[in-house]
Every structure is written in structure tokens, then in C-alpha cells.
Design a protein around this motif. Structure first.
Motif, PDB file in Angstrom:
ATOM      1  N   UNK A  25      55.872  31.251  50.646  1.00 23.96           N
ATOM      2  CA  UNK A  25      55.325  30.997  49.315  1.00 23.96           C
ATOM      3  C   UNK A  25      53.804  30.963  49.412  1.00 23.96           C
ATOM      4  N   UNK A  26      53.162  31.785  48.616  1.00 27.15           N
ATOM      5  CA  UNK A  26      51.704  31.733  48.552  1.00 27.15           C
ATOM      6  C   UNK A  26      51.301  31.239  47.167  1.00 27.15           C
ATOM      7  N   UNK A  27      50.288  30.421  47.146  1.00 22.61           N
ATOM      8  CA  UNK A  27      49.791  29.855  45.893  1.00 22.61           C
ATOM      9  C   UNK A  27      48.395  30.417  45.675  1.00 22.61           C
ATOM     10  N   UNK A  28      48.226  31.113  44.561  1.00 22.77           N
ATOM     11  CA  UNK A  28      46.943  31.738  44.252  1.00 22.77           C
ATOM     12  C   UNK A  28      46.397  31.178  42.946  1.00 22.77           C
ATOM     13  N   UNK A  29      45.110  30.933  42.933  1.00 25.81           N
ATOM     14  CA  UNK A  29      44.433  30.359  41.769  1.00 25.81           C
ATOM     15  C   UNK A  29      43.655  31.457  41.065  1.00 25.81           C
ATOM     16  N   UNK A  81      41.011  32.155  37.919  1.00 27.17           N
ATOM     17  CA  UNK A  81      40.120  31.570  36.922  1.00 27.17           C
ATOM     18  C   UNK A  81      39.755  32.669  35.926  1.00 27.17           C
ATOM     19  N   UNK A  82      39.104  32.301  34.863  1.00 32.47           N
ATOM     20  CA  UNK A  82      38.720  33.275  33.847  1.00 32.47           C
ATOM     21  C   UNK A  82      37.429  33.998  34.217  1.00 32.47           C
ATOM     22  N   UNK A  83      37.078  34.001  35.465  1.00 27.97           N
ATOM     23  CA  UNK A  83      35.864  34.651  35.936  1.00 27.97           C
ATOM     24  C   UNK A  83      36.074  36.160  35.980  1.00 27.97           C
ATOM     25  N   UNK A  84      35.327  36.922  35.178  1.00 23.28           N
ATOM     26  CA  UNK A  84      35.525  38.375  35.143  1.00 23.28           C
ATOM     27  C   UNK A  84      35.193  39.070  36.466  1.00 23.28           C
ATOM     28  N   UNK A  85      34.475  38.410  37.357  1.00 18.30           N
ATOM     29  CA  UNK A  85      34.140  39.012  38.653  1.00 18.30           C
ATOM     30  C   UNK A  85      35.370  39.221  39.544  1.00 18.30           C
ATOM     31  N   UNK A  86      36.461  38.529  39.258  1.00 19.08           N
ATOM     32  CA  UNK A  86      37.649  38.621  40.100  1.00 19.08           C
ATOM     33  C   UNK A  86      38.772  39.442  39.474  1.00 19.08           C
ATOM     34  N   UNK A  87      38.508  40.109  38.356  1.00 18.86           N
ATOM     35  CA  UNK A  87      39.556  40.890  37.694  1.00 18.86           C
ATOM     36  C   UNK A  87      40.118  41.986  38.596  1.00 18.86           C
ATOM     37  N   UNK A  88      39.255  42.677  39.337  1.00 17.36           N
ATOM     38  CA  UNK A  88      39.731  43.746  40.230  1.00 17.36           C
ATOM     39  C   UNK A  88      40.609  43.185  41.343  1.00 17.36           C
ATOM     40  N   UNK A  89      40.234  42.031  41.885  1.00 18.66           N
ATOM     41  CA  UNK A  89      41.032  41.407  42.950  1.00 18.66           C
ATOM     42  C   UNK A  89      42.409  41.007  42.409  1.00 18.66           C
ATOM     43  N   UNK A  90      42.439  40.458  41.205  1.00 19.23           N
ATOM     44  CA  UNK A  90      43.723  40.068  40.596  1.00 19.23           C
ATOM     45  C   UNK A  90      44.588  41.301  40.373  1.00 19.23           C
ATOM     46  N   UNK A  91      44.006  42.363  39.851  1.00 20.37           N
ATOM     47  CA  UNK A  91      44.761  43.606  39.639  1.00 20.37           C
ATOM     48  C   UNK A  91      45.354  44.117  40.958  1.00 20.37           C
ATOM     49  N   UNK A  92      44.555  44.083  42.004  1.00 19.34           N
ATOM     50  CA  UNK A  92      45.019  44.580  43.296  1.00 19.34           C
ATOM     51  C   UNK A  92      46.165  43.726  43.842  1.00 19.34           C
ATOM     52  N   UNK A 101      51.217  31.702  40.784  1.00 15.46           N
ATOM     53  CA  UNK A 101      49.867  31.841  40.223  1.00 15.46           C
ATOM     54  C   UNK A 101      49.534  30.595  39.420  1.00 15.46           C
ATOM     55  N   UNK A 102      48.358  30.066  39.635  1.00 15.71           N
ATOM     56  CA  UNK A 102      47.856  28.945  38.845  1.00 15.71           C
ATOM     57  C   UNK A 102      46.675  29.454  38.042  1.00 15.71           C
ATOM     58  N   UNK A 103      46.834  29.449  36.717  1.00 18.62           N
ATOM     59  CA  UNK A 103      45.732  29.857  35.834  1.00 18.62           C
ATOM     60  C   UNK A 103      44.903  28.611  35.549  1.00 18.62           C
ATOM     61  N   UNK A 104      43.668  28.627  35.976  1.00 19.13           N
ATOM     62  CA  UNK A 104      42.826  27.442  35.827  1.00 19.13           C
ATOM     63  C   UNK A 104      41.618  27.748  34.953  1.00 19.13           C
ATOM     64  N   UNK A 105      41.432  26.946  33.912  1.00 18.44           N
ATOM     65  CA  UNK A 105      40.250  27.065  33.071  1.00 18.44           C
ATOM     66  C   UNK A 105      39.088  26.372  33.764  1.00 18.44           C
ATOM     67  N   UNK A 106      38.021  27.112  33.989  1.00 22.48           N
ATOM     68  CA  UNK A 106      36.811  26.571  34.609  1.00 22.48           C
ATOM     69  C   UNK A 106      35.704  26.737  33.588  1.00 22.48           C
ATOM     70  N   UNK A 120      55.556  37.913  25.408  1.00 23.11           N
ATOM     71  CA  UNK A 120      55.596  39.373  25.423  1.00 23.11           C
ATOM     72  C   UNK A 120      54.619  39.989  26.423  1.00 23.11           C
ATOM     73  N   UNK A 121      53.850  39.175  27.119  1.00 17.55           N
ATOM     74  CA  UNK A 121      52.844  39.683  28.058  1.00 17.55           C
ATOM     75  C   UNK A 121      53.394  39.692  29.480  1.00 17.55           C
ATOM     76  N   UNK A 122      53.040  40.733  30.232  1.00  9.17           N
ATOM     77  CA  UNK A 122      53.439  40.741  31.638  1.00  9.17           C
ATOM     78  C   UNK A 122      52.455  39.901  32.450  1.00  9.17           C
ATOM     79  N   UNK A 123      52.734  39.740  33.722  1.00  4.79           N
ATOM     80  CA  UNK A 123      51.940  38.854  34.574  1.00  4.79           C
ATOM     81  C   UNK A 123      50.467  39.251  34.603  1.00  4.79           C
ATOM     82  N   UNK A 124      50.188  40.531  34.819  1.00  2.00           N
ATOM     83  CA  UNK A 124      48.788  40.948  34.927  1.00  2.00           C
ATOM     84  C   UNK A 124      48.040  40.689  33.623  1.00  2.00           C
ATOM     85  N   UNK A 125      48.676  40.976  32.492  1.00  2.00           N
ATOM     86  CA  UNK A 125      48.024  40.726  31.200  1.00  2.00           C
ATOM     87  C   UNK A 125      47.711  39.240  31.020  1.00  2.00           C
TER      88      UNK A 125
END
Length: 151
Positions: free
Chosen positions: A13-17, A19-30, A44-49, A61-66
Motif C-alpha cells: 500500500x502506498x499513500x500519496x498526497x 495538493x492543489x499545486x499546479x506544479x505537480x500536475x504532470x507528476x500526478x498524471x504520470x 490518494x489524499x487530496x489536501x487543501x494547502x 461522475x469524475x475519474x481519479x485523474x480528474x
């Protein structure tokens, strides 16, 4: 992922955080689009910073990446004012609430045409409130979005 490949009979089990930081969008997509071994699960933990932004409420209706990329920008001035008890912030016409309903730029105009949610303090049209909430008096009505997200 290497641990899961080296130990195929073990559950990993891997736990990934995220955030709404647009700099990490490519990493999340990958990460989301890369195939993983059957014994590897990701939580996945979605954290508001505050300084990065926040996530919009998840929709079924949204998939994980969305969901991991569905963010809204951080507004420093509005946050500072809200932290000091100012809730009737005048906002530009093009700013919308999470329900995609426009907020009027004039608080007098908003009060005349819309109802204010007691929880999020946004002025919204009456169809953003249930009939039960519309019957509440004394400014205690909560919009459907706040009720659905348990705010």
C-alpha cells in the motif's frame, strides 16, 4: 512500486498526497496513468494547502485523474479577510462559487436578488437551496453544496 514487483505475494500500500499545486500536475498524471502490479494499491489524499489552492468537492461522475486535478486557485486577500470575520467580500463578476453560480460584484445587488448561505457566505440563487432550507429564518439557510459536503 519496486517493492511490489520484488514481493509479488505481498500486499503493498502506498499513500500519496496530492495538493492543489499546479506544479505537480504532470507528476500526478504520470503516476495515475502508469500501470502498477496487481498487489500494489494506492491511497490518494487530496489536501487543501492555503498557499497552493484547494480542491473542488469530488463528484461521482469524475475519474481519479480528474478529481486529483480539479482545483481552484488560492485567493490570499479573501482568505485574510475571512479569517478576520469579513464575510461580505466584494468579488469580481467572473468569480464563481463551487456550484458554478455567479457571485454579484455588489453586495447590495446580491442581497436583493439572491440568498446568502449561512455556511459558505456566498450569495446564490434560490435553486441552490432546498425547500426546507429556504423556509429557515434568521439567515440560517445552508446551500445544497454545503449540506452535501457536510460543511
Amino acid at each position: 512500486q519496486d517493492i511490489a514487483v520484488k514481493n509479488p505475494h505481498e500486499l503493498v500500500l502506498r499513500v500519496l498526497r496530492a495538493t492543489a499545486n499546479p506544479n505537480y500536475e504532470d507528476a500526478i498524471r504520470q503516476i495515475v496513468s502508469t500501470p502498477t502490479p496487481n498487489n500494489l494499491y494506492t491511497l490518494w489524499i487530496r489536501e487543501n494547502v492555503q498557499i497552493c489552492g484547494s480542491f473542488n468537492p469530488p463528484r461521482p461522475d469524475m475519474d481519479l485523474m480528474d478529481q486529483l486535478l480539479d482545483t481552484r486557485p488560492f485567493n490570499l486577500m479573501e482568505t485574510l479577510l475571512r479569517n478576520h470575520g469579513v464575510t461580505n467580500v466584494i468579488r469580481p463578476n467572473n468569480v464563481t462559487t463551487s456550484d458554478n453560480e455567479s457571485i454579484d460584484s455588489s453586495s447590495e445587488e446580491a442581497a436583493a436578488n439572491k440568498k446568502k448561505c449561512a455556511n459558505c457566505n456566498y450569495y446564490k440563487t434560490e435553486n441552490a437551496f432546498s425547500k426546507t432550507q429556504l423556509r429557515k429564518r434568521g439567515g440560517k439557510s445552508r446551500c445544497n453544496h454545503c449540506i452535501q459536503t457536510n460543511k
